[in-house]
Design an enzyme around this catalytic site. Sequence first.
Site, PDB file in Angstrom:
ATOM      1  N   HIS A   1     -15.950 -72.358  38.428  1.00 39.95           N
ATOM      2  CA  HIS A   1     -15.247 -73.658  39.511  1.00 39.95           C
ATOM      3  C   HIS A   1     -15.828 -74.767  39.484  1.00 39.95           C
ATOM      4  O   HIS A   1     -17.258 -75.158  40.180  1.00 39.95           O
ATOM      5  CB  HIS A   1     -14.329 -73.191  40.836  1.00 39.95           C
ATOM      6  CG  HIS A   1     -16.386 -72.798  41.521  1.00 39.95           C
ATOM      7  ND1 HIS A   1     -16.853 -71.724  41.929  1.00 39.95           N
ATOM      8  CD2 HIS A   1     -15.654 -73.186  42.645  1.00 39.95           C
ATOM      9  CE1 HIS A   1     -17.912 -71.541  42.612  1.00 39.95           C
ATOM     10  NE2 HIS A   1     -17.175 -72.664  43.975  1.00 39.95           N
TER      11      HIS A   1
ATOM     12  N   HIS B   1     -23.508 -73.434  53.338  1.00 36.87           N
ATOM     13  CA  HIS B   1     -22.976 -74.781  52.514  1.00 36.87           C
ATOM     14  C   HIS B   1     -22.599 -75.896  53.705  1.00 36.87           C
ATOM     15  O   HIS B   1     -21.820 -76.557  54.232  1.00 36.87           O
ATOM     16  CB  HIS B   1     -21.164 -74.225  52.689  1.00 36.87           C
ATOM     17  CG  HIS B   1     -20.079 -73.664  51.874  1.00 36.87           C
ATOM     18  ND1 HIS B   1     -20.553 -71.659  51.958  1.00 36.87           N
ATOM     19  CD2 HIS B   1     -20.392 -73.654  50.530  1.00 36.87           C
ATOM     20  CE1 HIS B   1     -21.029 -71.387  50.978  1.00 36.87           C
ATOM     21  NE2 HIS B   1     -20.159 -71.980  49.742  1.00 36.87           N
TER      22      HIS B   1
ATOM     23  N   GLU C   1     -22.991 -70.599  41.315  1.00 33.41           N
ATOM     24  CA  GLU C   1     -23.160 -69.022  42.843  1.00 33.41           C
ATOM     25  C   GLU C   1     -23.392 -68.037  42.294  1.00 33.41           C
ATOM     26  O   GLU C   1     -23.693 -67.209  43.083  1.00 33.41           O
ATOM     27  CB  GLU C   1     -22.075 -69.528  43.882  1.00 33.41           C
ATOM     28  CG  GLU C   1     -21.713 -70.670  44.465  1.00 33.41           C
ATOM     29  CD  GLU C   1     -20.557 -71.020  45.535  1.00 33.41           C
ATOM     30  OE1 GLU C   1     -20.776 -71.424  46.315  1.00 33.41           O
ATOM     31  OE2 GLU C   1     -19.977 -70.594  45.550  1.00 33.41           O
TER      32      GLU C   1
ATOM     33  N   HIS D   1     -15.724 -66.148  47.643  1.00 30.29           N
ATOM     34  CA  HIS D   1     -16.209 -66.347  49.038  1.00 30.29           C
ATOM     35  C   HIS D   1     -15.226 -68.021  49.197  1.00 30.29           C
ATOM     36  O   HIS D   1     -15.953 -68.527  49.986  1.00 30.29           O
ATOM     37  CB  HIS D   1     -17.602 -66.181  49.674  1.00 30.29           C
ATOM     38  CG  HIS D   1     -18.105 -67.320  49.199  1.00 30.29           C
ATOM     39  ND1 HIS D   1     -19.882 -67.037  49.459  1.00 30.29           N
ATOM     40  CD2 HIS D   1     -18.258 -68.746  49.008  1.00 30.29           C
ATOM     41  CE1 HIS D   1     -20.370 -68.415  48.719  1.00 30.29           C
ATOM     42  NE2 HIS D   1     -19.792 -69.313  48.703  1.00 30.29           N
TER      43      HIS D   1
HETATM   44 FE   LIG Z   1     -19.792 -71.174  48.102  1.00 27.12          FE
END
Ligand SMILES: [Fe+2]
Length: 311
Positions: A193, A59, A240, A12
């Site tokens: 990431h 977030h 995540e 996302h």
């Molecule tokens: Fe995220």
Amino acid sequence: MAKIIAGVSSSHVPAIGAAIDNKQTEEPYWKRVFSGFEKSKEWMAQAKPDVVILIYNDHASAFSVEMVPTFALGCAAEFPPADEGWGPRPVPVVKGHPQLAAHIAQSVILDEFDITVVNKMEVDHGLTVPMNLLFGSPKEWPCPVIPVAVNVVLYPPPTGHRCFMLGRAIRKAVESYPEDLRVVVFGTGGMSHQISGPRAGLINSKFDKAFLDNLTKDPKKLTRIQHLEYMREAGAEGIEMVMWLVMRGALEDKVDEVYRFYTVPASNTAVGHIILEPHRRAAKKPAGKSKKPAGKMKRAAARAKVDRVRS
Ligand SMILES: [Fe+2]
């Protein structure tokens, strides 16, 4: 009775949303990413779910660090897009499904799976970007969405095993809902990431691809990955990926992988995407028509069905 007809997982990445909003999807850098979702949009247009249950993380848009629920279930009638610093994204307001959401709340909590009920919430790119990737950019989203927010921003996040078991509890809830609804569960986030620190920009394609393989064939193995392993192998934000395990837990043990896409990078993130459907047993052939062992035929059919795009 409601039933889960498929599970979808997708990164996302916020920059994907920005590329859509700024009409950059045809630029070569972004076309590489968006082209991997063309078949997915066709699949979704055929699947036509009545409801989507979308697992994502907030977030710091709806929840500040003052209050971070480990698992939060959106029970509201609608969820406006959040202002993440540049104004709300120009995407439709997400319509909820308060009746099914309330049923899920009751079912999972009475199943001793405590979840925070949220009756007012804005949703950020964690939810809206996967919606764009699978549904395009319509004036209105084609079906109601029940958001399920998982804390992966403030230590300690839940374990992958706990996420998988939440998926199990959600499936039990859906399957006890009396109305005939066809439900698709999204797991979003990842893949590898890291956005800050000395290892910023880390991408581990080997880890990501093994995760995708096992998501289909051995998800229980994935539930044993510890937080430190996610950090070490997939970067600080790779955690995540536990949200994909909620989606996988909501499916049956045996699934058919109908589509996969993986590319690097989008912004500074590996993009992964997979569509899983409940395993379809091969139709029985009349006796004597084939001498091939049944197991071999099933595996060959499954292999033929998988449509993979890798770059
Ligand atoms: Fe995220």
